[in-house]
Structure formats: C-alpha cells, structure tokens
Design an enzyme around this catalytic site. Structure first.
Site, short mmCIF file in Angstrom:
data_model
loop_
_atom_site.label_atom_id
_atom_site.label_comp_id
_atom_site.label_asym_id
_atom_site.label_seq_id
_atom_site.Cartn_x
_atom_site.Cartn_y
_atom_site.Cartn_z
N ASP A 86 0.85 -1.19 0.00
CA ASP A 86 0.00 0.00 0.00
C ASP A 86 0.89 1.25 0.00
OD1 ASP A 86 -2.34 1.35 -0.05
OD2 ASP A 86 -2.85 1.05 2.05
N ASN A 150 -8.01 0.74 14.69
CA ASN A 150 -9.43 0.66 14.34
C ASN A 150 -10.23 0.13 15.52
OD1 ASN A 150 -9.37 1.21 11.32
ND2 ASN A 150 -7.81 -0.37 11.56
#
Lengths: 495, 64
Positions: A86, A150
């Site tokens: 990424d 998260n």
C-alpha cells in the site's frame, strides 16, 4: 450504548532495498510479501471497500476518492490478517481482536512476519542485496507513513460527539503512545528530541484525508461490519509502537474512552483551543510540562488532562463496568497500568524507560550522548533513532534492549509465534483464518466482512460476516471439526 | 498471558523498586554503569556503518 471494542492495527512499514542501484519500494514490498506467502496466496475482495465515504454523512461524488490505492500484492493469512502493498510500503493489518492484550500479541506477530519475510526474500535477491523494513512512521525527511488503529463504535453516537472528545484525547495520549523522534519535520523548526513520530504531520482537526493535510480525527466511514449498527473509528494519529506496554495502553485506554463516549459518561468538555498546534506542542516537550489552552478557559498539561480522563474511566468502571472494553480483567489491567504510567510521567518520565518507546529511545540516545559527547544534530543519533525500529532481529536496537532485560514484555513469545499462523479465537477472524487454513484453494477471495468460497459447483458462495463477534472459536470450531469440504460448511451455515 | 500480565503489574511495586534503587549502594551503581557500557559496546557492533550516509540514504515515499 457501548458496543464491544473489537480492535485492530494496520502498520505501513518503512522499506529499503539495499545494494541495488534502482531501489523501487513498490517492487521491494511486493517481493517481501510474495516471498512470505508463496503458494498460500488468497486474494483480497474489494467489493465493499469505500475509503471515500465520509463519517460526517457525505460521499465524494463525481470525483475520485481522495486517494486511489494501488493494490499490487494483497493476501489474507491463516491468522486472519491482511498483508499487502500500500502506497509503496508493505502493510500488515492485524486480524480483529477482542481486547488490548490480544492485539499486543497480534501486532507483535506482524513484526515477526515481516522479519520472516525479509529472510525469505533473500532467495529472490542477489547476495549483495537486502530488503530491510522499519517499524516507524517517518524517514526523517518529511515523508511519513502510518500506523492506524481501528475500533468498533456504536453507529448511533453522533460523529460530532466523537470528534469533540477525541481531539483532546489524541492530543494528550501522546505522552504514552509516542515512539520518539530526533529532530522536527514539516516546518516544526529546530527540535532536539520529541515524543511523537507523527505529530509534525497533522495539519487539520477533522477530515477524510490520510496522506495530505492529515487530520487528527479521520472521518473515513467504512465500517467493515453492519453499517446500521456500527462505525469503525479509523485512527491515523498514532505512532508505531514496539514496546508492548505502549501498545497495550494505547489500545486499552482508547477503547475505554470510546465506551465512555458511547455511554455519554463524559460530563465535561475538554476541548482544546488550538488542537493542531497543541498536538505539536505536547510532542515537542519531552519534559511533559507544556500546557494546552482549553476552550472553557484555563490551561492544563497533557498529563493532567489524562488524569482527568483516567478518573472518569475509574468511575466508569465502578458505575458501568468494563465489559465492552475487552472485559473487566484486561481493561482493569489497563486502568492500573494507565495510573502507574501517569504517576511515572509526573514524577520523572525516565521512570518509564523500558515501558514507553519514546522514553526507552531517549534513554538510549542519552547514554550515547553522554559516552560519546554527541550533539543532538549528530548523524549517529539519527541512526540510533532509525535503527531502534529496524525489524531484523540481529539489527533491531529495540530487540537488543529486550534481550538485555531492559524492556518489559507483556506477552509470551510462544503466543506471538502461534499468532503468526493462528487467528484470535474471539472474533470473526477465527472463521476467516480457519477457512484459509483448511481450504485455501476453495477461498476465492476474502475481506473483513465476507468470504467467497468455490464449493465446486456454480455459483460462488459469498458468506457475509457483518458481525465482528460472530464466527468465533466458540461459535464455529465444531463446524470445522464436522465438515470435510467447503460445500458441507456452506450447507451447514445455510441450515 | 493474562495471568502473567497481572503478576508483573502493580503500581505500588514500581514505587518500591524505585526506592530500592535510590538506596542502592554505590557498588551497584557502578555495576549498572558497567552493564550499560557493555550494552552500548554491543550496540556499537550492530550499528550500521557511516551513520551520515546511511541516514541520508533512507528516503521513503510518503504513505498514509
């Protein structure tokens, strides 16, 4: 009402290809992951991804999302994690965990997987080449890469309420979440040493971006779960931690804070007058004496504001309980650890050597400064800073300190090794991981909230996993014992 | 896992440890210093060579 704080951490690792004239980081990252996964590769399913959706209630239309991610290599592991390339970095997303201690294990297992990947990549390289990764957040030259947390959050909580409490929270929790950095970046001026790797890179209070004009509170609204019931709070303001105590405290305390917000338990407004400047101000003062200005008037240090949050959390534990925060036992340990940490920071931050990354690194740097008479701008200190985060076991200065008995560990290495291949038993990651372990060939694609199985006859079967706490070992272990084929599993799930 | 964490913890213990450290005889202080010197020597042996070039060459593409 507070929902269980299912949590996870995504880490973008720094990557360098040594000994090559043209060191392409995307290629290096791909090689790393390919070398690790080899044959057991299952693709990621992007159907439900929408990074452009904003938690404040709108989606960008007509234009591309703020970032178009280029996903080259993208795999799911038997431990339920996602391992992929990424933004020119190898990224490791832990499986969903049910409490902070489980996440410490999962996050550490990620480091070990990167370590194993570096070893495995050697057979793809010439003898003089080597791929090296760092678990940090900056190259020291103004380029930053993220470590994101998260948390599962109740959808009914207005996002503005989250923002109001999260801004002072993120500004002040740096005193224990920081990973430490030599120097300042991004226009911060002359700084010798600061608490956080990331603070210099935040320019907005709230927003959707993650790579430019980074906001302290990120609004990405992509729940990866039932969108009627849940949000996933995507935290981009944290540092990559190596110290297990720091990770435990970072995740555990943030989970409690969120539960308190959901239960409307915070009766005071701690809003800071200028959060972006305060974020830097707190980071730039390793003595922890800097004060921030509150909107309601008055000034307060980050440690004192954290005391306020802790007192509330202790009351919350008494009045409501900590069931939603990973359970009374683990969350109770978080409260104790939190209190001891604030007491230590107040007395003398150096008492947290071996517990918090920024203090541990500072102690190492101070020892070198004293022995070698180094000024803060000496390149050797920048090297020590960087190499503290080196993930190779032989080169990592953090690991040296661990082996010298200078760092407190919270988990057993055996559990970490196990977590490289085994999913946490307590979340849907268990179902995902077991499917991959048992029938990798039949898993056509997987993502956080579904799995696609090829059961041998058309059509492909998509298994939704919209509840992060379903598909646990307790729920489905017996299914895996009883079913011998994916077709049987699908039939049993449908019945 | 959980059990171990509980055993290691408590805040009061930390305070006790610190007091002991404060009262430590000078000999122990010397021993700590020696241990630290040994550790720094060990770290010297794994530090990348040519700090300035090494640090300069570490350039990353920005990420999230």
């Amino acid at each position: 009402m507070a929902v269980p704080k299912v949590c996870g951490i995504e880490t973008e690792y720094g990557v360098a290809l040594r000994g090559a004239a043209d060191a392409n980081p995307v290629l290096a990252s791909s090689m790393l992951i390919n070398a690790y996964v080899e044959h057991r590769k299952v693709g990621w399913d992007f159907e439900d991804e929408s990074p452009g959706r904003d938690a404040r209630g709108f989606a960008r239309e007509g234009a591309a999302p703020p970032e178009i991610e280029t996903h080259l290599v993208n795999t799911v592991l038997t431990n339920g994690a996602r391992y992929y390339v990424d933004h020119a970095h190898p990224e490791y997303s832990t499986p969903e965990c049910a409490n902070a201690l489980e996440l410490v294990v999962a996050d550490k297992a990620g480091e070990r997987i990167l370590g194993r990947s570096m070893q495995a990549s050697r057979r793809l390289l010439t003898p003089e080449q080597e791929i090296v990764v760092y678990k940090n957040n900056t190259d020291g030259k103004g380029n930053s890469y993220g470590t994101h947390e998260n948390y599962l959050v109740d959808r009914t909580v207005p996002f503005a309420t989250l923002v109001r409490h999260l801004l002072p929270w993120f500004v002040t929790r740096q005193v224990f979440t920081g990973a430490g950095k030599v120097g300042g970046e991004n226009g911060s001026g002359k700084i010798e040493y600061q608490i956080s790797q990331r603070a210099d890179f935040f320019e907005e209070e709230v927003g959707l971006e993650t790579t430019l004009k980074r906001p302290i509170v990120n609004t990405r609204d992509e729940p990866h779960a039932d969108p009627q019931k849940y949000r996933r709070l995507h935290v981009i303001v944290g540092d990559a931690n190596l110290c297990e105590v720091a990770t435990f405290l970072k995740v555990g305390s943030t989970a409690i804070l969120l539960a308190m917000i959901e239960d409307d338990f915070i009766d005071k407004d701690y809003s800071i007058a200028t959060p972006v400047a305060a974020l830097r101000g707190v980071s730039h003062d390793p003595t922890c004496r800097t004060t921030v200005e509150l909107v309601d008037g008055g000034t307060i240090t980050a440690v004192d504001l954290q005391w306020e949050f802790l007192r509330l959390a202790q009351k919350y534990a008494d009045d409501v309980g900590l069931e939603a925060c990973g359970g009374d036992e683990i969350a109770g340990q978080v409260l104790e650890r939190w209190e001891a940490t604030l007491a230590g920071l107040e007395r003398d931050p150096r008492t947290l050597d071996g517990k918090l990354d920024w203090v541990t690194k500072q102690s190492l740097l101070d020892a070198y400064r004293e022995r070698d008479g180094l000024e803060w701008d000496d390149p050797k200190l920048a090297l020590l800073d960087l190499q503290y985060h080196d993930v190779r076991p032989g080169r990592s200065l953090y690991e040296r300190l661990v082996r010298a008995g200078k760092v407190e560990r919270l988990v057993e290495e055996e559990d970490v090794t196990n977590a490289m291949t085994e999913p946490p038993p307590t979340t849907r990651a268990y179902f995902r991981g077991r499917c991959l372990a048992e029938w990798a060939d039949a898993v056509v694609a997987a993502n956080w909230d579904s799995l696609i199985l090829d059961v041998g006859s058309d059509p492909l079967r998509r298994i939704p996993m919209m509840e992060p706490l379903r598909g646990t070992q307790a729920h489905v272990a017996s299914l895996f014992e009883e079913c011998t084929t994916p077709a049987e599993l699908v039939a049993r799930l449908a019945s | 896992m959980a059990e171990r964490e509980r055993k290691q913890r408590p805040a009061p213990k930390e305070r006790v440890e610190e007091e002991v450290e404060d009262l430590a005889p000078p000999k122990q202080g010397e021993k700590i210093k020696e241990e630290l010197d040994d550790l720094l020597d060990e770290i010297d042996s794994v530090l990348e060579e040519n700090a300035e070039d090494f640090v300069k060459s570490y350039v990353q593409k920005g990420g999230q």
